[in-house]
Enzyme design. Structure first.
Site, PDB file in Angstrom:
ATOM      1  N   LYS A  16      19.291 -17.112  72.096  1.00 20.98           N
ATOM      2  CA  LYS A  16      20.112 -15.987  72.561  1.00 20.98           C
ATOM      3  C   LYS A  16      20.661 -16.260  73.960  1.00 20.98           C
ATOM      4  CE  LYS A  16      18.145 -11.732  73.048  1.00 20.98           C
ATOM      5  NZ  LYS A  16      18.477 -11.173  74.379  1.00 20.98           N
ATOM      6  N   SER A  61      14.296 -13.959  88.250  1.00 18.18           N
ATOM      7  CA  SER A  61      15.114 -13.417  87.164  1.00 18.18           C
ATOM      8  C   SER A  61      16.301 -14.343  86.907  1.00 18.18           C
ATOM      9  CB  SER A  61      15.621 -12.018  87.520  1.00 18.18           C
ATOM     10  OG  SER A  61      16.746 -11.704  86.718  1.00 18.18           O
ATOM     11  N   GLN A 115      18.712 -13.703  84.965  1.00 14.65           N
ATOM     12  CA  GLN A 115      19.961 -12.933  84.899  1.00 14.65           C
ATOM     13  C   GLN A 115      20.546 -12.747  86.295  1.00 14.65           C
ATOM     14  OE1 GLN A 115      18.920  -9.434  82.622  1.00 14.65           O
ATOM     15  NE2 GLN A 115      18.903 -10.580  80.696  1.00 14.65           N
ATOM     16  N   ASP A 159       9.510 -12.904  77.635  1.00 18.32           N
ATOM     17  CA  ASP A 159       9.921 -12.165  76.436  1.00 18.32           C
ATOM     18  C   ASP A 159       8.875 -12.225  75.325  1.00 18.32           C
ATOM     19  OD1 ASP A 159      12.262 -11.456  77.684  1.00 18.32           O
ATOM     20  OD2 ASP A 159      13.411 -13.116  76.857  1.00 18.32           O
ATOM     21  N   LYS A 169      12.471  -3.859  80.696  1.00 17.65           N
ATOM     22  CA  LYS A 169      13.162  -4.591  79.629  1.00 17.65           C
ATOM     23  C   LYS A 169      13.838  -3.572  78.698  1.00 17.65           C
ATOM     24  CE  LYS A 169      12.145  -8.721  81.013  1.00 17.65           C
ATOM     25  NZ  LYS A 169      13.221  -9.569  81.543  1.00 17.65           N
ATOM     26  N   ARG A 188       7.912  -2.197  77.980  1.00 19.03           N
ATOM     27  CA  ARG A 188       7.125  -2.945  76.984  1.00 19.03           C
ATOM     28  C   ARG A 188       5.622  -2.828  77.211  1.00 19.03           C
ATOM     29  NH1 ARG A 188      11.255  -8.132  76.156  1.00 19.03           N
ATOM     30  NH2 ARG A 188      12.664  -6.963  74.801  1.00 19.03           N
ATOM     31  N   ARG A 195      12.094  -6.853  70.373  1.00 20.19           N
ATOM     32  CA  ARG A 195      10.868  -7.650  70.488  1.00 20.19           C
ATOM     33  C   ARG A 195       9.627  -6.820  70.131  1.00 20.19           C
ATOM     34  NH1 ARG A 195      13.351 -12.317  71.388  1.00 20.19           N
ATOM     35  NH2 ARG A 195      14.753 -12.446  73.170  1.00 20.19           N
TER      36      ARG A 195
HETATM   37  C1  S3P Z   1      17.411 -13.690  80.104  1.00 23.74           C
HETATM   38  C2  S3P Z   1      16.557 -13.583  81.169  1.00 23.74           C
HETATM   39  C3  S3P Z   1      15.335 -12.769  81.154  1.00 23.74           C
HETATM   40  C4  S3P Z   1      14.910 -12.410  79.739  1.00 23.74           C
HETATM   41  C5  S3P Z   1      16.071 -11.947  78.907  1.00 23.74           C
HETATM   42  C6  S3P Z   1      17.149 -13.008  78.820  1.00 23.74           C
HETATM   43  C7  S3P Z   1      18.614 -14.529  80.238  1.00 23.74           C
HETATM   44  O1  S3P Z   1      15.574 -11.575  81.864  1.00 23.74           O
HETATM   45  O2  S3P Z   1      13.910 -11.429  79.759  1.00 23.74           O
HETATM   46  O3  S3P Z   1      15.642 -11.619  77.603  1.00 23.74           O
HETATM   47  O4  S3P Z   1      19.280 -14.818  79.214  1.00 23.74           O
HETATM   48  O5  S3P Z   1      18.935 -14.908  81.365  1.00 23.74           O
HETATM   49  P1  S3P Z   1      15.422 -11.477  83.477  1.00 23.74           P
HETATM   50  O6  S3P Z   1      16.427 -12.295  84.103  1.00 23.74           O
HETATM   51  O7  S3P Z   1      15.603 -10.014  83.763  1.00 23.74           O
HETATM   52  O8  S3P Z   1      14.015 -11.935  83.765  1.00 23.74           O
END
Ligand code: S3P
Length: 437
Positions: free
Chosen positions: A22, A167, A169, A315, A342, A346, A388
């Site tokens: 993903k 993180s 993201q 995750d 999340k 969770r 999840r």
């Molecule tokens: C992800 C980063 C993670 C993960 C999410 C996907 C990504 O989140 O939990 O399912 O694709 O960069 P965080 O960046 O908030 O840790």
């Protein structure tokens, strides 16, 4: 509302390919849109989340063709996006809204991005703050900390940003914004989060430097289209791995799984619990390690999980809790506060739903304590609209006595729409997915 029913299962056998990763699928479409020319992405994850990213990119004037799990993206270069005519909709996808916000911050136009009720509750201040420091004007509810976000981008300046929590993201939002400014943009993390953005930028030929916990990207570097093969998603494979461990007579081979060390905490955790698990056929695809994972029925014992291991398995914690419920002894998961923000909370969801099935799960301020070995009973449980959680409950159902009914199972479409079929093919008993009205 969809309902997934899972029965008590004695045997699981066979080989399976899990769908594309993903995180990598999102990044592939985004970077291909900013490249010049037609990129081909193979084994793209055709799930709700990744299709949201594709739709947002299309709404900014980029041609995207989808054919089964192959995607062609006609990138127009760094300055090729055009102003969307309407609000961009990220659905349930944190990766879509956070990473795209980084790209939107670099645009000379104005855009608005939002998502579903769950996404509109999730913290956005963690990306709006650094993007504002780079010069973007961003307005959102509660002083820019909640979506919808209105972004007026352009004229960004590079920054060095220390993220308060690990993180990917946040790191990726800043690095993607960095593509649009002159000079080097740097992110320094407290622990290394998944590094797919860095690896893919390098694969596209963008100058990226990694040193310890620092990542730097050089902006204004035009790059060309390329061909990408997305590895299977280790986070989806994790559900089948735990299922195989818990079912009394099981041997499951999961083919072509991404094994990036920033993601592979689940394998280390299961090994530490005594799982019979082996990785074979190790190879590499676009800088990402890939291999086949073989898992057999195992006698699991409790373990302790904290710190960097949590980041590498963030995750997978819900399904680790399921494994812990079936293990001998106690498992303690600490340093996992991030789980509260999340797709659902969770920590609360796992404690509540696993509890309904007889597991002894206690909420801790930063994690969970699970006393394993209690008899597990099938029950009616709730997904909390979180893919999840739904998947973890389905795995739990295999090891429980009687039937488990997972209400709100439509959220499987977010990351693993074909999960019920895959489980049934391996020999899962009583698997029934009923799409409600
Ligand atoms: C992800 C980063 C993670 C993960 C999410 C996907 C990504 O989140 O939990 O399912 O694709 O960069 P965080 O960046 O908030 O840790």
């Amino acid at each position: 509302m969809a309902v997934l029913t899972v029965g008590s299962t004695q045997q699981l056998h066979g080989e399976v390919n899990v769908p594309g990763d993903k995180s990598i699928s999102h990044r592939a479409v985004m970077l291909a849109a900013l490249a010049r020319g037609r990129s081909k992405i193979m084994n793209f994850l055709m799930s709700d989340d990744c299709l949201r990213t594709a739709a947002c990119i299309r709404n900014m004037g980029i041609d995207i063709e989808l054919d089964h799990d192959t995607v062609w993206v006609a990138g127009k270069g760094l300055d090729g996006l055009s102003e969307p005519e309407d609000v961009l909709y990220a659905g349930n996808s944190g990766t879509t809204i956070r990473l795209l916000s980084g790209i939107l911050a670099g645009q000379e136009f104005t855009s608005v991005i939002t998502g579903d009720a769950s996404l509109r509750r999730r913290p956005m201040g963690r990306i709006t703050k650094p993007l504002q420091l780079m010069g973007a004007r961003i307005i959102g509810r509660q002083s820019g900390s909640l979506a919808p976000l209105a972004i007026e981008g352009g004229s960004l300046r590079p920054i060095t940003y220390r993220t308060p929590t690990a993180s990917a993201q946040v790191k990726s939002a800043v690095l993607l914004a960095g593509l649009f400014c002159e000079g080097w943009t740097e992110v320094i993390e407290p622990a290394r989060s998944r590094d797919h953005t860095e690896l893919m930028l390098k694969a596209f030929g963008v100058p990226v430097e990694v040193e310890g916990l620092s990542v730097r990207v050089k902006g204004r570097h035009e790059f060309k289209a390329c061909e990408l093969a997305v590895p299977g998603d280790l986070s989806s494979a994790a559900f089948l791995m735990v299922a195989a461990c818990m079912v009394p007579d099981a041997r499951v081979v999961i083919r072509s799984v991404g094994l990036n060390p920033t993601r592979s905490g689940i394998i280390d955790i299961l090994k530490s619990m005594g799982a019979r698990i082996a990785v074979v056929n190790l190879r590499e695809s676009m800088g990402e390690p890939v291999g086949d994972v073989i898992v057999e029925s195992s006698r699991l014992s409790g373990t302790a999980i904290s710190g960097e291991l949590v980041v590498r398995a963030i995750d997978e914690i819900p399904v680790v809790a399921v494994a812990a419920a079936a293990a001998e002894g106690t498992t303690e998961i600490r340093d996992a506060e991030e789980l509260k923000v999340k797709e659902s909370n969770r920590i609360a969801a796992v404690a509540g739903e696993l509890g309904k099935m007889g597991a002894a799960v206690h909420e801790l301020p930063d994690g969970l304590r699970i006393v394993g070995g209690k008899p597990l009973m099938g029950a009616e449980v709730d997904s909390h609209h979180d893919h999840r959680i739904a998947l973890a409950l389905a795995v739990m159902g295999l090891a429980a006595k009687g039937k488990t009914r997972i209400m709100g199972a439509e959220c499987l479409a977010v990351s693993y729409p074909a999960f019920p079929e895959a489980l049934a093919r391996l020999g899962g008993e009583g698997i029934e997915y009923i799409q409600g009205p």
